[in-house]
Design an enzyme around this catalytic site. Sequence first.
Site, mmCIF file in Angstrom:
data_model
loop_
_atom_site.group_PDB
_atom_site.id
_atom_site.type_symbol
_atom_site.label_atom_id
_atom_site.label_comp_id
_atom_site.label_asym_id
_atom_site.label_seq_id
_atom_site.Cartn_x
_atom_site.Cartn_y
_atom_site.Cartn_z
ATOM 1 N N ILE A 110 0.849 -1.201 0.000
ATOM 2 C CA ILE A 110 0.000 0.000 0.000
ATOM 3 C C ILE A 110 0.879 1.243 0.000
ATOM 4 C CG2 ILE A 110 -1.662 1.340 1.326
ATOM 5 C CD1 ILE A 110 -2.945 -1.157 2.265
ATOM 6 N N GLY A 111 1.954 1.211 0.774
ATOM 7 C CA GLY A 111 2.825 2.384 0.785
ATOM 8 C C GLY A 111 3.940 2.215 1.800
ATOM 9 N N SER A 156 6.871 6.204 7.892
ATOM 10 C CA SER A 156 8.105 6.552 8.615
ATOM 11 C C SER A 156 8.662 5.314 9.321
ATOM 12 C CB SER A 156 7.808 7.645 9.637
ATOM 13 O OG SER A 156 6.625 7.290 10.336
ATOM 14 N N ASP A 198 1.003 12.327 16.248
ATOM 15 C CA ASP A 198 1.196 12.332 14.792
ATOM 16 C C ASP A 198 -0.145 12.342 14.066
ATOM 17 O OD1 ASP A 198 3.136 10.340 12.445
ATOM 18 O OD2 ASP A 198 2.637 12.473 12.561
ATOM 19 N N CYS A 230 4.115 -0.841 4.348
ATOM 20 C CA CYS A 230 2.776 -1.299 4.702
ATOM 21 C C CYS A 230 2.217 -2.125 3.547
ATOM 22 C CB CYS A 230 1.887 -0.085 4.961
ATOM 23 S SG CYS A 230 0.175 -0.536 5.256
HETATM 24 C C1 LIG Z 1 -12.543 4.157 -2.060
HETATM 25 N N1 LIG Z 1 -11.261 4.450 -2.709
HETATM 26 C C2 LIG Z 1 -11.211 5.817 -3.279
HETATM 27 C C3 LIG Z 1 -10.204 4.307 -1.709
HETATM 28 C C4 LIG Z 1 -9.340 3.157 -2.125
HETATM 29 C C5 LIG Z 1 -8.366 2.850 -0.979
HETATM 30 N N2 LIG Z 1 -7.948 1.484 -1.072
HETATM 31 S S1 LIG Z 1 -6.364 1.167 -0.932
HETATM 32 O O1 LIG Z 1 -5.664 1.773 -2.029
HETATM 33 O O2 LIG Z 1 -6.223 -0.235 -0.783
HETATM 34 C C6 LIG Z 1 -5.847 1.883 0.525
HETATM 35 C C7 LIG Z 1 -5.158 3.061 0.433
HETATM 36 C C8 LIG Z 1 -4.679 3.636 1.626
HETATM 37 C C9 LIG Z 1 -4.926 3.009 2.866
HETATM 38 C C10 LIG Z 1 -5.675 1.827 2.884
HETATM 39 N N3 LIG Z 1 -5.959 1.173 4.084
HETATM 40 C C11 LIG Z 1 -5.158 1.142 5.170
HETATM 41 N N4 LIG Z 1 -3.954 1.770 5.094
HETATM 42 C C12 LIG Z 1 -3.147 1.755 6.178
HETATM 43 O O3 LIG Z 1 -1.933 2.367 6.138
HETATM 44 C C13 LIG Z 1 -1.560 2.957 4.892
HETATM 45 C C14 LIG Z 1 -0.091 3.311 4.976
HETATM 46 C C15 LIG Z 1 0.135 4.314 6.104
HETATM 47 C C16 LIG Z 1 1.582 4.721 6.164
HETATM 48 C C17 LIG Z 1 2.081 5.251 4.837
HETATM 49 C C18 LIG Z 1 1.827 4.257 3.721
HETATM 50 C C19 LIG Z 1 0.376 3.852 3.647
HETATM 51 C C20 LIG Z 1 -3.561 1.120 7.346
HETATM 52 N N5 LIG Z 1 -2.975 0.961 8.570
HETATM 53 C C21 LIG Z 1 -3.867 0.242 9.291
HETATM 54 N N6 LIG Z 1 -4.957 -0.034 8.567
HETATM 55 C C22 LIG Z 1 -4.794 0.497 7.349
HETATM 56 N N7 LIG Z 1 -5.605 0.515 6.266
HETATM 57 C C23 LIG Z 1 -6.141 1.282 1.700
#
Ligand SMILES: CN(C)CCCNS(=O)(=O)c1cccc(Nc2nc(OCC3CCCCC3)c3[nH]cnc3n2)c1
Length: 279
Positions: free
Chosen positions: A14-15, A18, A141, A22
């Site tokens: 996902i990304g 810090s 944060d 993830c």
């Molecule tokens: C409806 N659409 C427009 C939206 C699509 C959206 N789907 S997606 O693309 O998979 C998507 C995108 C971003 C978040 C999530 N869900 C998520 N993200 C987390 O952390 C992200 C992370 C945090 C630090 C930096 C890097 C990213 C979590 N931490 C605990 N639970 C989490 N859940 C899902």
Amino acid sequence: NSSKLSEYEILETIGTGSFGTCKKVSRKSDRKVFVWKEVGYGGMSEKEKQLLVQEVNLLRELRHPHIVRYHDRIIDRENCTLYIIMEFCEGGDLGSVIKKHREEKSLVGESMVVKVLHQLLLALRECHKKRDGVHKVLHRDLKPANVFLDSRGNVKLGDFGLARILHHNFSLAQTFIGTPYYMSPEVFSEKAYDEKSDLWSLGCLIHELCTLSPPFTARDQQALAAKVLQGKVRRIPHYYSANLQSIIDSLLATEPSRRPDIATLLGRVEGLGPPATTP
Ligand SMILES: CN(C)CCCNS(=O)(=O)c1cccc(Nc2nc(OCC3CCCCC3)c3[nH]cnc3n2)c1
């Protein structure tokens, strides 16, 4: 029996935050989707590792409808990596919501703004209630990238604890720290950081949700500090109610003692729009 990495299938990255990477993963036993956060502890001293253990234990204790739920942790000693498995929030992060509205030149509806404000106040009240033995658990944060939405549009405060781990100036964290848009006046002037500082950050977040850009911006930290300490903030669009404007003004009071406490704020928010949590 502690779970193992092989019990999960990696779906996608996902990304990177810090703390590390993830990933979206699914548990093979029931296909349930989670995220895991990979925290490398290879370069850590014994003390830092102790802190890490403390923070993860703190995460484990927080069970609240508006705080991202910790599920499990896996330690991979071979790669010196800790995997923290957490609830997956289908709606993504608030940073992406703000970006979408900015690109589409559309304002976020007041009911959504009030829902985010209400649910984050409930989440912060829970955090501030907790103590990790010595001091209160402060988020430190709070920012759009750290606030997530679940499949029903309910707000989930994420990734704190990890924030505190990295406040012990870990090298990786330093490389990721961007401009601290939400840093409060008292933190800039190196005074005590307490619950009221989390409320300042909440004020910045709600203001940004209404104007689609941070309340204070500058090209560097010194210029930002000057603006924050001066305390002049542009008003939110007239589309929003005077009530919402006045709640935001009270959260962005330069003097921490002039910011209302959470109980007062909840009273004012519950007096506003329709019920918050989507059943
Ligand atoms: C409806 N659409 C427009 C939206 C699509 C959206 N789907 S997606 O693309 O998979 C998507 C995108 C971003 C978040 C999530 N869900 C998520 N993200 C987390 O952390 C992200 C992370 C945090 C630090 C930096 C890097 C990213 C979590 N931490 C605990 N639970 C989490 N859940 C899902």
